[in-house]
Design an enzyme around this catalytic site. Structure first.
Site, PDB file in Angstrom:
ATOM      1  N   ASP A  67       0.814  -1.219   0.000  1.00 14.86           N
ATOM      2  CA  ASP A  67       0.000   0.000   0.000  1.00 14.86           C
ATOM      3  C   ASP A  67       0.849   1.271   0.000  1.00 14.86           C
ATOM      4  O   ASP A  67       2.068   1.219   0.232  1.00 14.86           O
ATOM      5  CB  ASP A  67      -0.953   0.007   1.209  1.00 14.86           C
ATOM      6  N   ASN A 136      -7.189  -2.442  14.563  1.00 18.19           N
ATOM      7  CA  ASN A 136      -8.590  -2.728  14.208  1.00 18.19           C
ATOM      8  C   ASN A 136      -8.717  -3.983  13.341  1.00 18.19           C
ATOM      9  O   ASN A 136      -9.773  -4.244  12.783  1.00 18.19           O
ATOM     10  CB  ASN A 136      -9.220  -1.524  13.494  1.00 18.19           C
ATOM     11  N   HIS A 138      -7.058  -4.595  10.537  1.00 20.21           N
ATOM     12  CA  HIS A 138      -6.833  -4.440   9.093  1.00 20.21           C
ATOM     13  C   HIS A 138      -5.560  -5.163   8.644  1.00 20.21           C
ATOM     14  O   HIS A 138      -4.623  -5.336   9.417  1.00 20.21           O
ATOM     15  CB  HIS A 138      -6.847  -2.958   8.659  1.00 20.21           C
ATOM     16  N   GLU A 143      -9.646  -1.833   5.510  1.00 22.08           N
ATOM     17  CA  GLU A 143     -10.217  -1.454   6.796  1.00 22.08           C
ATOM     18  C   GLU A 143     -11.490  -2.264   7.066  1.00 22.08           C
ATOM     19  O   GLU A 143     -12.113  -2.781   6.124  1.00 22.08           O
ATOM     20  CB  GLU A 143     -10.572   0.040   6.773  1.00 22.08           C
TER      21      GLU A 143
END
Ligand code: F6R
Length: 253
Positions: A67, A136, A138, A143
């Site tokens: 990314d 979280n 990810h 996400e």
């Protein structure tokens, strides 16, 4: 699914680096899927040390990063392109033309995602994918949401991710709000996956990923279905699974 638990992040990194080097030694033209962030830094340092000892050769390797922040390029200190140069590429004999990261400055992000998807296919897919995990759950910048994105895409970073990554920037306001990321589907197609997690702050995400339902609300949970995945955890990141019934893990000393 294999779960390895290490007493320290340092030992985890040393082991991860050996696994990466072994992959390259077995397949000199290997395609490595690489991650950025704090977690793999020590692994990359260990890999550089192995390389300096002449025990691994990256000259034929291709790397494909997960990314990049939208709006940042290699000139920006906080970009993932810069991170990779500083933390790995400049210290090993990988050819710069064989390293690939989404272009965060692309005028047309959609076209850039299509280019990236085509690149992954052209290179024959990923042999070994290195992953970190967000607090979280990810993986890459997929996400939590209500589906598993299959391909590369433009993503709005969650508030939790912006907060977690603010430590790399002067202030929270400077954290880019969007990123280009490989999709969960592409990560899932990797032949082998190593997920690295260290620190207490990852314990909840690791527990959900390994023991919770497979759901895009915890993107890493999809890895429960992968046939060749290893979680490398330090004892803090593993704290939520140690006593769980039916979980098989190996402590590596
Ligand atoms: C980085 C990436 C992210 C990170 C994750 C954990 O390329 O794709 O998913 O792996 O945010 O980041 P750290 O390691 O900084 O806690």
């Amino acid at each position: 699914m294999e779960i390895l638990i290490f007493e320290s992040a340092e030992k985890l990194a040393a082991h991860a680096a050996l696994l990466i080097a072994a992959c390259v030694n077995e397949k000199p033209y290997a395609v490595l899927g690489l991650a950025t962030g704090s977690t793999p830094v020590e692994t990359y340092q260990a890999l550089i040390a192995i390389s300096k000892m002449g025990q691994v050769d990256f000259s034929k390797v291709t790397s494909i990063n997960l990314d990049e922040y939208v709006g940042l390029s290699v000139e920006d200190e906080q970009s993932y392109a810069r991170f990779m140069k500083d933390n790995l590429f400049d210290s090993i004999n990988i050819s710069p033309t064989n390293t690939h990261i989404p272009n965060g400055k692309a005028k047309n992000p959609l076209l850039e995602c299509h280019r990236y998807d085509a690149l992954i296919v052209e290179k024959g897919g990923i042999d070994l994918q290195i992953l970190g995990i967000g607090p979280n759950g990810h993986i890459a910048f997929n996400e939590p949401c209500d589906y598993f994105p299959m391909t590369s895409h433009l993503v709005d970073l969650s508030e939790e991710t912006i907060q977690a990554n603010a430590r790399f920037f002067e202030s929270r306001d400077e954290v880019p709000r969007q990123a280009l990321t490989m999709g969960t589907g592409q990560i899932f197609k990797a032949k082998k996956i190593l997920l690295l997690a260290s620190d207490e702050s990852k314990a909840e995400a690791v527990t959900s990923a390994l023991l919770g339902p497979v759901t895009p609300m915890c993107p890493a949970s999809i890895l429960q279905l992968h046939s060749n995945v290893t979680f490398l955890l330090d004892s803090s990141a593993a704290s939520g699974i140690l006593e769980a019934p039916g979980v098989y893990y190996k402590e590596v000393h």
